[in-house]
Design an enzyme around this catalytic site. Structure first.
Site, short mmCIF file in Angstrom:
data_model
loop_
_atom_site.label_atom_id
_atom_site.label_comp_id
_atom_site.label_asym_id
_atom_site.label_seq_id
_atom_site.Cartn_x
_atom_site.Cartn_y
_atom_site.Cartn_z
CB THR A 83 -1.08 -0.28 1.26
OG1 THR A 83 -1.65 1.06 1.37
CG2 THR A 83 -0.22 -0.41 2.93
CB THR A 85 -2.20 5.49 1.79
OG1 THR A 85 -2.91 5.57 0.56
CG2 THR A 85 -3.31 6.55 3.22
CB CYS A 196 -3.53 4.80 -4.85
SG CYS A 196 -4.38 3.71 -4.10
CD GLU A 198 -6.40 0.11 -3.57
OE1 GLU A 198 -5.76 -0.91 -2.80
OE2 GLU A 198 -5.69 1.37 -3.42
#
Length: 230
Positions: A83, A85, A196, A198
């Site tokens: 990830t 973040t 990010c 995704e």
């Protein structure tokens, strides 16, 4: 090959991409029926997202650090946090383990600077685009970082949490991202970091007229490189 510890689940949609990419890259490098030697610890994203929203980053860091320790105890020899973040709490995770930590911000910065690019746009969650940890990490490598305007940042963030993390791929959202990328290019961005994990489910290089830097792919490559070098 060193055993790669994958700390994922944030979201599992992108963690599945990490698993696929790392195994494909290992096969491509080693040939035949080779695949990656890896362990996966996938956390429940809902409690982590609540801590993000409430600004309880210390608590989130402690939770992920505990999961990282489980990976090390399970035999992981290097660690990948799947990830962008949550790299905000990377220092807490690194302090908790003794194995190498492959940092996505540093890996991405090296990939960008290797192309000669000095000014980049950054897309990601609101936390990634608006807080200092990611931009400062890139700036430490000599990069100037541009982010979208507030309305467009809200759009990027909404699509991530309300669509991509739920497996929803919308052509309308793709067009919005294309518009936002074009806007960053018009302001001087030579390329755009897809910051990010995704976003790569929605956007690829064919969707933009300037260079895109897909952090999931970059991070996966850095993990395989480190595992094979080990």
């Amino acid at each position: 090959m060193l055993r790669i510890g994958l700390l994922g689940g944030m979201s599992w949609e992108s963690t599945a991409e990490y698993y696929r990419l790392i195994n494909e890259m290992a096969r491509d490098r080693l040939g035949g029926l080779h695949s990656a030697d890896c362990l996966l610890r996938s956390v429940d994203f809902a409690p982590i997202e609540e801590l993000q929203t409430r600004g309880l980053w210390e608590e989130a860091g402690a939770a992920l650090a505990a999961a990282a320790v489980e990976l090390e105890r399970g035999g992981a020899e290097l660690l990948v946090l799947c990830t962008n973040t949550m790299h905000k709490v990377a220092p807490a995770i690194e302090r908790a383990v003794s194995i190498p930590f492959i940092n996505v911000i540093n890996a991405t910065a090296r990939a960008v600077t290797a192309t000669g690019t000095t000014t980049v746009g950054l897309l990601g969650t609101a936390f990634t685009m608006e807080q200092d940890f990611y931009r400062d990490g890139l700036a430490a490598h000599g990069l100037e970082v541009l982010t979208p305007n507030p309305e467009d940042r809200a759009t990027v963030h909404r699509v991530i949490y309300e669509e991509l993390c739920l497996g929803i791929i919308s052509n309308d959202s793709r067009k919005e991202y294309q518009r936002i990328i074009a806007g960053l290019a018009s302001r001087g961005a030579e390329g755009v970091i897809l910051g990010c994990t995704e976003i790569e489910l929605l956007i690829s290089q064919t969707d933009a007229d300037i260079a895109l830097y897909p952090t999931t792919s970059i991070h996966a490559q850095a993990a395989v490189d480190a595992a094979l070098a080990g």
